[in-house]
Design a protein around this motif. Sequence first.
Motif, PDB file in Angstrom:
ATOM      1  N   GLN A  63      -0.347  54.609  62.980  1.00 39.55           N
ATOM      2  CA  GLN A  63      -0.332  53.560  61.962  1.00 39.55           C
ATOM      3  C   GLN A  63       0.885  52.657  62.158  1.00 39.55           C
ATOM      4  O   GLN A  63       0.786  51.427  62.147  1.00 39.55           O
ATOM      5  N   LEU A  64       2.048  53.271  62.340  1.00 38.03           N
ATOM      6  CA  LEU A  64       3.277  52.513  62.550  1.00 38.03           C
ATOM      7  C   LEU A  64       3.198  51.666  63.820  1.00 38.03           C
ATOM      8  O   LEU A  64       3.617  50.508  63.839  1.00 38.03           O
ATOM      9  N   ASN A  65       2.643  52.250  64.887  1.00 40.22           N
ATOM     10  CA  ASN A  65       2.554  51.549  66.161  1.00 40.22           C
ATOM     11  C   ASN A  65       1.691  50.292  66.058  1.00 40.22           C
ATOM     12  O   ASN A  65       2.096  49.198  66.476  1.00 40.22           O
ATOM     13  N   TRP A  66       0.505  50.432  65.475  1.00 41.75           N
ATOM     14  CA  TRP A  66      -0.397  49.277  65.378  1.00 41.75           C
ATOM     15  C   TRP A  66       0.089  48.263  64.354  1.00 41.75           C
ATOM     16  O   TRP A  66      -0.102  47.058  64.522  1.00 41.75           O
ATOM     17  N   LYS A  67       0.743  48.753  63.305  1.00 43.57           N
ATOM     18  CA  LYS A  67       1.325  47.811  62.345  1.00 43.57           C
ATOM     19  C   LYS A  67       2.354  46.914  63.013  1.00 43.57           C
ATOM     20  O   LYS A  67       2.411  45.705  62.767  1.00 43.57           O
ATOM     21  N   ASP A  68       3.206  47.503  63.839  1.00 43.31           N
ATOM     22  CA  ASP A  68       4.228  46.709  64.538  1.00 43.31           C
ATOM     23  C   ASP A  68       3.591  45.607  65.375  1.00 43.31           C
ATOM     24  O   ASP A  68       4.050  44.463  65.375  1.00 43.31           O
ATOM     25  N   GLN A  69       2.542  45.955  66.104  1.00 44.12           N
ATOM     26  CA  GLN A  69       1.921  44.985  67.001  1.00 44.12           C
ATOM     27  C   GLN A  69       1.213  43.864  66.225  1.00 44.12           C
ATOM     28  O   GLN A  69       1.372  42.676  66.532  1.00 44.12           O
ATOM     29  N   LEU A  70       0.435  44.251  65.225  1.00 42.28           N
ATOM     30  CA  LEU A  70      -0.304  43.249  64.463  1.00 42.28           C
ATOM     31  C   LEU A  70       0.643  42.379  63.618  1.00 42.28           C
ATOM     32  O   LEU A  70       0.438  41.169  63.493  1.00 42.28           O
ATOM     33  N   SER A  75      -3.196  49.904  55.039  1.00 46.14           N
ATOM     34  CA  SER A  75      -2.134  50.799  55.508  1.00 46.14           C
ATOM     35  C   SER A  75      -1.164  51.191  54.393  1.00 46.14           C
ATOM     36  O   SER A  75      -0.369  52.119  54.556  1.00 46.14           O
ATOM     37  N   GLN A  76      -1.207  50.488  53.249  1.00 41.65           N
ATOM     38  CA  GLN A  76      -0.216  50.699  52.194  1.00 41.65           C
ATOM     39  C   GLN A  76      -0.635  51.714  51.142  1.00 41.65           C
ATOM     40  O   GLN A  76       0.099  51.927  50.157  1.00 41.65           O
ATOM     41  N   GLN A  77      -1.777  52.379  51.329  1.00 41.15           N
ATOM     42  CA  GLN A  77      -2.304  53.256  50.286  1.00 41.15           C
ATOM     43  C   GLN A  77      -1.322  54.346  49.856  1.00 41.15           C
ATOM     44  O   GLN A  77      -1.285  54.727  48.682  1.00 41.15           O
ATOM     45  N   GLN A  78      -0.537  54.861  50.810  1.00 43.67           N
ATOM     46  CA  GLN A  78       0.398  55.938  50.485  1.00 43.67           C
ATOM     47  C   GLN A  78       1.863  55.505  50.592  1.00 43.67           C
ATOM     48  O   GLN A  78       2.754  56.356  50.583  1.00 43.67           O
ATOM     49  N   VAL A  79       2.090  54.190  50.655  1.00 41.57           N
ATOM     50  CA  VAL A  79       3.472  53.696  50.737  1.00 41.57           C
ATOM     51  C   VAL A  79       4.018  53.542  49.315  1.00 41.57           C
ATOM     52  O   VAL A  79       4.216  52.447  48.793  1.00 41.57           O
ATOM     53  N   THR A  80       4.195  54.684  48.688  1.00 44.82           N
ATOM     54  CA  THR A  80       4.669  54.754  47.306  1.00 44.82           C
ATOM     55  C   THR A  80       5.850  55.713  47.239  1.00 44.82           C
ATOM     56  O   THR A  80       5.796  56.802  47.823  1.00 44.82           O
ATOM     57  N   GLY A  81       6.902  55.283  46.560  1.00 43.82           N
ATOM     58  CA  GLY A  81       8.064  56.152  46.430  1.00 43.82           C
ATOM     59  C   GLY A  81       9.320  55.361  46.139  1.00 43.82           C
ATOM     60  O   GLY A  81       9.286  54.142  45.927  1.00 43.82           O
ATOM     61  N   LYS A  82      10.437  56.072  46.136  1.00 39.54           N
ATOM     62  CA  LYS A  82      11.730  55.460  45.877  1.00 39.54           C
ATOM     63  C   LYS A  82      12.539  55.388  47.162  1.00 39.54           C
ATOM     64  O   LYS A  82      12.505  56.310  47.974  1.00 39.54           O
ATOM     65  N   VAL A  83      13.269  54.286  47.319  1.00 41.54           N
ATOM     66  CA  VAL A  83      14.180  54.130  48.447  1.00 41.54           C
ATOM     67  C   VAL A  83      15.570  53.864  47.890  1.00 41.54           C
ATOM     68  O   VAL A  83      15.739  53.035  46.994  1.00 41.54           O
ATOM     69  N   PHE A  84      16.560  54.566  48.443  1.00 48.57           N
ATOM     70  CA  PHE A  84      17.933  54.462  47.946  1.00 48.57           C
ATOM     71  C   PHE A  84      18.771  53.691  48.962  1.00 48.57           C
ATOM     72  O   PHE A  84      18.787  54.039  50.151  1.00 48.57           O
ATOM     73  N   VAL A  85      19.422  52.653  48.484  1.00 46.75           N
ATOM     74  CA  VAL A  85      20.154  51.749  49.369  1.00 46.75           C
ATOM     75  C   VAL A  85      21.591  51.602  48.886  1.00 46.75           C
ATOM     76  O   VAL A  85      21.831  51.373  47.694  1.00 46.75           O
ATOM     77  N   GLN A  86      22.535  51.731  49.822  1.00 43.39           N
ATOM     78  CA  GLN A  86      23.950  51.530  49.513  1.00 43.39           C
ATOM     79  C   GLN A  86      24.322  50.080  49.831  1.00 43.39           C
ATOM     80  O   GLN A  86      24.111  49.611  50.955  1.00 43.39           O
ATOM     81  N   LEU A  87      24.845  49.360  48.846  1.00 43.16           N
ATOM     82  CA  LEU A  87      25.252  47.970  49.026  1.00 43.16           C
ATOM     83  C   LEU A  87      26.762  47.896  49.201  1.00 43.16           C
ATOM     84  O   LEU A  87      27.518  48.511  48.439  1.00 43.16           O
TER      85      LEU A  87
END
Length: 401
Positions: free
Chosen positions: A294-301, A329-341
């Motif tokens: 999924q990641l590979n084809w997403k990058d190309q497209l 491709s986004q069906q399971q792209v759910t969650g929290k991401v933690f970012v340091q600024l």
Amino acid sequence: MKTKKVVLGFSGGLDTTFCVKYLSEDKGYEVHSILVDTGGFTEAELKRIEAHAYSLGVKTHTTVNAVQSYYEKIIKYLIFGNVLKNNTYPLSVSAERLSQALHIAEHAQQLQADAVAHGSTGAGNDQVRFDMIFHILIPGIEIITPIRDLQLSREAEIDYLKQKQVNMNFEKSMYSINKGLWGTSVGGKETLSSKGMLPESAWPTQVTKTQEEEVELGFVQGELLSVNDTHFAHPTDAIKHLHSIAAPFGIGRDIHVGDTIIGIKGRVGFEAAAPMIILKAHHALEKHVLTKWQLNWKDQLAAFYGNWLHEGQILDPVMRDIEAFLTNSQQQVTGKVFVQLMPYRFQVIGIESPFDLMNSKFGKYGEMNTGFTGEDVRGFSKIFGNQVSIYHKVKEQHHAE
């Protein structure tokens, strides 16, 4: 004889101000101006531009709030695809222009206009983006581009407007700035050659935050819907809120070197705190919840999608095909991401997701696994490399003969 109607994309700047006067007074058109707001104007600015348009003599002026439609039709897919032009630029201005062109064409249809006009010069990408969309959506309509057609210098435009008793600020800023929801472009003398960085004073948002700060981004099926503990009705509100938090760190500043549609290279500075953080955070979440193919084809497209979008080809049906893939491709792209600024930079420090494939129930990388045995791997390794093994044996046998 009926007066011809022209719809003019209008920003209130020097070029489009010239266009109003030239089209109405020199060419005799009934001018209908339209401003398509993609997130770059305050309410006060919009009212000032409307008053300016009517003072110039337009028949009607229309302001379109395109912020949400801009997101739904374009930005959403740039996020889904983690699109950065030349691995650097989040397509801030090029994406905006397409949204604007689509709305201008729609307005021209509604008014049954005889012509459509824009203030592009003959040197950049925008002329192609606007013209091409008009040719496709409103075929046969006359396209008028006074600045390009007359090859006007800035000085010539100013002289003309002064003769017409137009009262506006003709002083050119040292830096040209184009602000929108998906970032702000900054051009100046430093970007006209192949070497040079914009000075601190040139950036629209000055650095006022110096203490590290952690931010929590909540994605639901690939869309940003919460920042820290604040939930938003629409992703555009979340983008604006994140920008207000991150931009004072000086995050998201860079200079993009790109190829124009007409074949020349150019440099432009940009400030895009929220877009850069969102794209990197989204990508980090995807790396945990999507499979490697999924990641590979997403990058190309997505690379193709970004380039084709940049070149104005938003109406090519292949774009709808790629958008369908990206959405699925986004069906399971759910969650929290933690970012340091931090001042001038940020770092993704981790994710939490119910769909995380880095799940200890199935094994720990470099330590142990629970889904197969060592003997399973021994046999798999032989089978997985079998064809390449045969290739090398045949090659060695041939050379031996």
